[in-house]
Design a protein around this motif. Structure first.
Motif, PDB file in Angstrom:
ATOM      1  N   ILE A   1       0.983  -0.915  -0.217  1.00  0.00           N
ATOM      2  CA  ILE A   1      -0.091   0.079   0.006  1.00  0.00           C
ATOM      3  C   ILE A   1       0.541   1.053  -0.034  1.00  0.00           C
ATOM      4  O   ILE A   1       1.960   1.629   0.345  1.00  0.00           O
ATOM      5  N   ILE A   2       0.436   2.385  -1.430  1.00  0.00           N
ATOM      6  CA  ILE A   2       1.176   3.335  -0.639  1.00  0.00           C
ATOM      7  C   ILE A   2       1.312   4.071   0.644  1.00  0.00           C
ATOM      8  O   ILE A   2       0.521   4.209   1.678  1.00  0.00           O
ATOM      9  N   LYS A   3       2.393   4.600   0.927  1.00  0.00           N
ATOM     10  CA  LYS A   3       2.372   5.712   1.927  1.00  0.00           C
ATOM     11  C   LYS A   3       2.001   7.195   2.149  1.00  0.00           C
ATOM     12  O   LYS A   3       2.386   7.312   0.914  1.00  0.00           O
ATOM     13  N   PRO A   4       1.882   7.665   3.140  1.00  0.00           N
ATOM     14  CA  PRO A   4       1.643   8.471   2.909  1.00  0.00           C
ATOM     15  C   PRO A   4       2.175  10.108   2.191  1.00  0.00           C
ATOM     16  O   PRO A   4       1.738  10.628   1.373  1.00  0.00           O
ATOM     17  N   GLU A   5       4.043   9.558   2.970  1.00  0.00           N
ATOM     18  CA  GLU A   5       4.662  11.003   1.686  1.00  0.00           C
ATOM     19  C   GLU A   5       5.238  10.096  -0.020  1.00  0.00           C
ATOM     20  O   GLU A   5       6.159  10.737  -0.330  1.00  0.00           O
ATOM     21  N   GLN A   6       4.279   8.981  -0.351  1.00  0.00           N
ATOM     22  CA  GLN A   6       5.003   8.904  -1.113  1.00  0.00           C
ATOM     23  C   GLN A   6       3.254   9.176  -2.374  1.00  0.00           C
ATOM     24  O   GLN A   6       3.292   8.969  -4.027  1.00  0.00           O
TER      25      GLN A   6
ATOM     26  N   GLU B   1       2.534  14.891  -5.699  1.00  0.00           N
ATOM     27  CA  GLU B   1       2.544  16.297  -6.149  1.00  0.00           C
ATOM     28  C   GLU B   1       1.403  16.298  -7.187  1.00  0.00           C
ATOM     29  O   GLU B   1       0.551  17.128  -7.289  1.00  0.00           O
ATOM     30  N   SER B   2       1.460  15.672  -7.787  1.00  0.00           N
ATOM     31  CA  SER B   2       0.721  15.836  -9.372  1.00  0.00           C
ATOM     32  C   SER B   2      -0.617  15.074  -9.037  1.00  0.00           C
ATOM     33  O   SER B   2      -1.968  15.680  -9.675  1.00  0.00           O
ATOM     34  N   TYR B   3      -1.190  13.728  -8.049  1.00  0.00           N
ATOM     35  CA  TYR B   3      -2.159  13.613  -7.754  1.00  0.00           C
ATOM     36  C   TYR B   3      -3.234  15.079  -7.543  1.00  0.00           C
ATOM     37  O   TYR B   3      -4.244  14.997  -8.069  1.00  0.00           O
ATOM     38  N   PHE B   4      -2.232  15.698  -6.689  1.00  0.00           N
ATOM     39  CA  PHE B   4      -2.600  17.243  -6.096  1.00  0.00           C
ATOM     40  C   PHE B   4      -2.878  18.533  -7.150  1.00  0.00           C
ATOM     41  O   PHE B   4      -4.339  18.543  -7.450  1.00  0.00           O
TER      42      PHE B   4
ATOM     43  N   GLN C   1      -6.908  13.781   4.273  1.00  0.00           N
ATOM     44  CA  GLN C   1      -8.206  13.354   3.763  1.00  0.00           C
ATOM     45  C   GLN C   1      -7.999  12.614   2.757  1.00  0.00           C
ATOM     46  O   GLN C   1      -8.931  11.174   2.234  1.00  0.00           O
ATOM     47  N   MET C   2      -8.098  13.622   1.259  1.00  0.00           N
ATOM     48  CA  MET C   2      -7.461  12.778   0.092  1.00  0.00           C
ATOM     49  C   MET C   2      -6.292  11.278   0.135  1.00  0.00           C
ATOM     50  O   MET C   2      -6.461  10.957  -0.627  1.00  0.00           O
ATOM     51  N   ILE C   3      -5.447  11.703   0.794  1.00  0.00           N
ATOM     52  CA  ILE C   3      -4.813  10.275   0.999  1.00  0.00           C
ATOM     53  C   ILE C   3      -5.182   9.710   1.783  1.00  0.00           C
ATOM     54  O   ILE C   3      -5.252   8.243   0.997  1.00  0.00           O
ATOM     55  N   GLU C   4      -5.737   9.506   2.861  1.00  0.00           N
ATOM     56  CA  GLU C   4      -6.884   8.280   3.478  1.00  0.00           C
ATOM     57  C   GLU C   4      -7.444   7.440   2.633  1.00  0.00           C
ATOM     58  O   GLU C   4      -7.651   6.624   2.397  1.00  0.00           O
ATOM     59  N   THR C   5      -8.168   8.434   1.914  1.00  0.00           N
ATOM     60  CA  THR C   5      -9.127   7.579   0.720  1.00  0.00           C
ATOM     61  C   THR C   5      -8.559   7.067  -0.659  1.00  0.00           C
ATOM     62  O   THR C   5      -8.683   5.926  -0.894  1.00  0.00           O
ATOM     63  N   VAL C   6      -7.202   7.491  -0.893  1.00  0.00           N
ATOM     64  CA  VAL C   6      -6.248   7.005  -1.760  1.00  0.00           C
ATOM     65  C   VAL C   6      -6.100   5.287  -1.226  1.00  0.00           C
ATOM     66  O   VAL C   6      -6.248   4.038  -1.585  1.00  0.00           O
ATOM     67  N   ILE C   7      -5.629   5.520   0.219  1.00  0.00           N
ATOM     68  CA  ILE C   7      -4.924   4.332   1.032  1.00  0.00           C
ATOM     69  C   ILE C   7      -6.417   3.425   1.118  1.00  0.00           C
ATOM     70  O   ILE C   7      -6.439   1.872   0.806  1.00  0.00           O
ATOM     71  N   ALA C   8      -7.627   3.592   1.730  1.00  0.00           N
ATOM     72  CA  ALA C   8      -9.038   3.079   1.962  1.00  0.00           C
ATOM     73  C   ALA C   8      -8.868   2.273   0.656  1.00  0.00           C
ATOM     74  O   ALA C   8      -9.365   1.061   0.857  1.00  0.00           O
ATOM     75  N   ASP C   9      -8.881   2.781  -0.397  1.00  0.00           N
ATOM     76  CA  ASP C   9      -9.258   2.609  -1.784  1.00  0.00           C
ATOM     77  C   ASP C   9      -8.227   1.028  -2.558  1.00  0.00           C
ATOM     78  O   ASP C   9      -8.547   0.751  -2.711  1.00  0.00           O
ATOM     79  N   GLN C  10      -7.132   1.561  -1.875  1.00  0.00           N
ATOM     80  CA  GLN C  10      -6.167   0.439  -2.483  1.00  0.00           C
ATOM     81  C   GLN C  10      -6.432  -0.971  -1.626  1.00  0.00           C
ATOM     82  O   GLN C  10      -5.983  -1.606  -1.756  1.00  0.00           O
ATOM     83  N   LYS C  11      -6.318  -0.181  -0.730  1.00  0.00           N
ATOM     84  CA  LYS C  11      -6.555  -2.012   1.027  1.00  0.00           C
ATOM     85  C   LYS C  11      -7.169  -2.484   0.094  1.00  0.00           C
ATOM     86  O   LYS C  11      -7.569  -3.851   0.339  1.00  0.00           O
ATOM     87  N   HIS C  12      -8.578  -1.217   0.062  1.00  0.00           N
ATOM     88  CA  HIS C  12     -10.035  -2.218  -0.606  1.00  0.00           C
ATOM     89  C   HIS C  12      -9.820  -3.124  -1.921  1.00  0.00           C
ATOM     90  O   HIS C  12     -10.523  -4.273  -2.043  1.00  0.00           O
TER      91      HIS C  12
END
Length: 615
Positions: free
Chosen positions: A77-82, A85-88, A112-123
């Protein structure tokens, strides 16, 4: 000796460190030297993986998955620091295209955006883990391993270009969706090539076999998506039974679903044959314009005398709503064995009814909302995932308004902090804090949530005492409740105490995330936090009594009893767990070493501390 399929696709595997460790482990366990050839070495490795991820003991399987899932997340799973900037920048551009002016995204919104990215990858990873470790999936272990090793390198499938995007450590997209029929066809290609090496001289077979997994998978997905199902409004048809153990029947089954767009894994011949080895197979075919039953619509796979799974042709193999009555009639032939599937069918009919009401702008009644928010029991369907209509319907509703209807209360009768609770309160929705359970007991609050509807705190009354461990065991066995070996060890332990007289007590069942602890808290941290909130550990005999008094447990539900740990035969500390699987009700056990870490979704039962109410 015939080469192992994995050795042909990955010649370096047999010399890898993980295979070497599996070989040495097997040699220690058996006392026999494993021959130094690729097939034997890879089989030892597959056996080790199978024992971990495909263990036939349901409780051991689930425990293993609990232990490894977080390791999988940490590795993939992607780490928050990874997050680049292009995503934002892409999010800002999308906002501008919607007519919104966004110069900078505030840090809290970024988080919040990062949390959503991580949650979607986990799912998306969970979907693959659950699919490839499921008993329902009749792929050989080596193929499941091969698929896993490849899909974790892939990003989403681009339907326009017909190929997968490349995954890097900064990829924010989820892992790819599961396309079951194309996977089964890949297995066919590999199996045939290995079984008959002369086929590798065929240019077509050789070309397919030599393709990278990502390319072959993408091509087969594109072919599958191009198939259109005709006459979906037709429900008239006939059931066809394919007999267990008959390879000719398996091949007929395989032929009958080709180019029909079902998405079923029996579009692979090897998989169809594997299912027929396990049991009979029923398919409902609807008639074409010439009155020939040729379009597959419902599949019932048997595992011996039990129903293994039921699939339709909707997304994620969910049953089409118009097919529910056809299935309902068929299920009558299977007697009590089909009860859980009748419940699924009834749930799908109720979902269709609510969907029609919503589209017609009709007001949903209390029973409709109680069902939609899954207050009494989870909504079950036939597909691999939750019916997407549930989320779609709830997305357009206001839970704060619906809760008033569900619990027959006014807005002022809902409290959000312990200070808000009074004699008129009927519902509490808020964070748990010290003293909250005193207030809940004092005013007898019936409905308690940390968030609605996901964070329910279930209050239950359980009677314990008056029975020895031998009497508890005898009663459970008489009621066909299965008892785990280690659970029985715990009942026989001198640490297992029973009261001579019956005693009624109040208990609560909650999930770790309701306690307000972050990450993966330890057993000791969970117990300490519960103590702060006014909850006590359960007496050791609660597990068996709870099991006997909770006979209508939903399929798949599982939770632990928070109690002083008891050592089983291996000397490790365990707690009781209460579980219902496809094979029935269980009193089982869970490893609960003080430093063991639990996931936010794990459930526990605590005893509600008695409060001396002031007169």
């Amino acid at each position: 000796m015939e080469k192992h399929s994995l050795h042909i696709k990955n010649p370096e595997l047999q010399t890898s460190s993980e295979v070497e460790r599996a070989v040495k482990r097997k040699e220690r366990h058996t006392g026999e030297k494993i021959p130094n050839n690729p097939r034997e070495r890879i089989e030892a490795y597959m056996g080790r993986l199978g024992n971990i991820f495909l263990n036939p003991d349901k409780r051991k399987h689930e425990r293993n998955m609990e232990m490894f899932r977080d390791k999988i997340y940490d590795a993939l799973i992607i780490k928050p620091e990874q997050v680049p900037e292009s995503y934002f920048e892409l999010q800002k551009r999308a906002a501008r295209e919607r007519g919104q002016t966004v110069e900078e995204i505030p840090q809290n919104i970024r988080d919040q955006m990062i949390e959503t990215v991580i949650a979607d990858q986990k799912h998306s990873l969970d979907q693959w883990v659950d699919y490839l470790t499921s008993d329902d999936v009749a792929y050989p272990a080596w193929f499941k391993y091969f698929v896993w090793r490849n899909v974790i390198k892939l990003s989403q499938f681009d339907k326009t270009l017909g190929k997968f995007k490349t995954r890097t450590e900064s990829t924010v997209a989820p892992y790819p969706d599961i396309y079951r029929a194309p996977l089964a066809k890949i297995l066919d290609i590999y199996e045939r090539a290995v079984e008959d090496k002369t086929k590798l001289k065929d240019p077509t077979v050789q070309a397919d076999f030599s393709k990278r997994f990502s390319k072959l998978y993408a091509e087969l997905i594109s072919e599958s998506l191009a198939v259109k199902i005709e006459s979906r409004e037709q429900i008239g048809g006939k059931w066809v039974k394919y007999d267990k153990g008959n390879q000719e029947e398996a091949d007929k089954l395989f032929d009958s679903v080709q180019a029909k767009g079902t998405g079923w894994c029996i579009e692979g011949q090897t998989t169809a044959r594997n299912y027929i080895k396990q049991g009979d197979f029923y398919v409902y075919y609807t008639y074409d314009k010439d009155n020939n039953p040729i379009q597959p619509r419902i599949a019932i796979q048997m595992n011996g005398s039990q129903i293994g799974q039921i699939r339709g042709i909707q997304e994620h193999q969910e049953l089409e709503p118009i097919m529910s009555e056809v299935l309902e009639d068929k299920l009558e032939e299977f007697g009590p064995e089909a009860d859980s599937y009748k419940k699924k069918n009834a749930d799908m009919k109720k979902m269709t009814e609510i969907e029609k009401k919503t589209k017609s702008d009709k007001i949903l009644a209390k029973d409709d909302l109680t069902f939609l928010y899954e207050i009494d029991s989870p909504i079950k369907g036939f597909g691999y995932e939750k019916d997407p209509r549930i989320a779609e319907l709830k997305k357009n509703r206001n839970p704060e308004e619906d809760i008033l209807v569900i619990f027959d209360c006014a807005r002022e009768q809902i409290a959000h902090t312990s200070r808000d609770i009074n004699e008129n309160t009927k519902v509490f929705v808020g964070k748990l804090e010290p003293g909250i359970f005193d207030a809940i007991q004092q005013y007898n609050i019936e409905h308690v949530y940390t968030s609605f509807p996901e964070g329910e705190i279930r209050k239950e009354t359980i009677t314990i005492g008056g029975k020895t461990w031998q009497e508890l065991e005898k009663e459970m066995r008489a009621r066909n409740i299965k008892i785990g070996d280690y659970a029985l060890d715990m009942m026989k332990s001198k640490e297992f105490k029973t009261l001579e007289q019956a005693e009624v007590g109040d208990y609560v069942r909650l999930k770790v995330d309701s306690l307000g602890l972050q990450g993966t808290p330890t057993t000791d941290q969970i117990y300490a936090r519960a103590n702060e909130l006014g909850l006590d550990l359960c007496p050791t005999e609660v597990g068996p009594h709870y099991r006997l008094q909770y006979m209508n447990q939903p399929l798949g539900e599982y939770f632990c009893i928070a109690m002083k740990q008891i050592a089983a035969r291996d000397g490790y500390p365990y707690v009781f767990s209460v579980y219902r699987g496809v094979d029935g009700l269980w009193l089982s056990y869970d490893w609960a070493e003080p430093a063991y870490q639990w996931r936010q979704g794990n459930g526990f039962v605590f005893r509600l501390r008695k409060k001396n109410l002031k007169s």
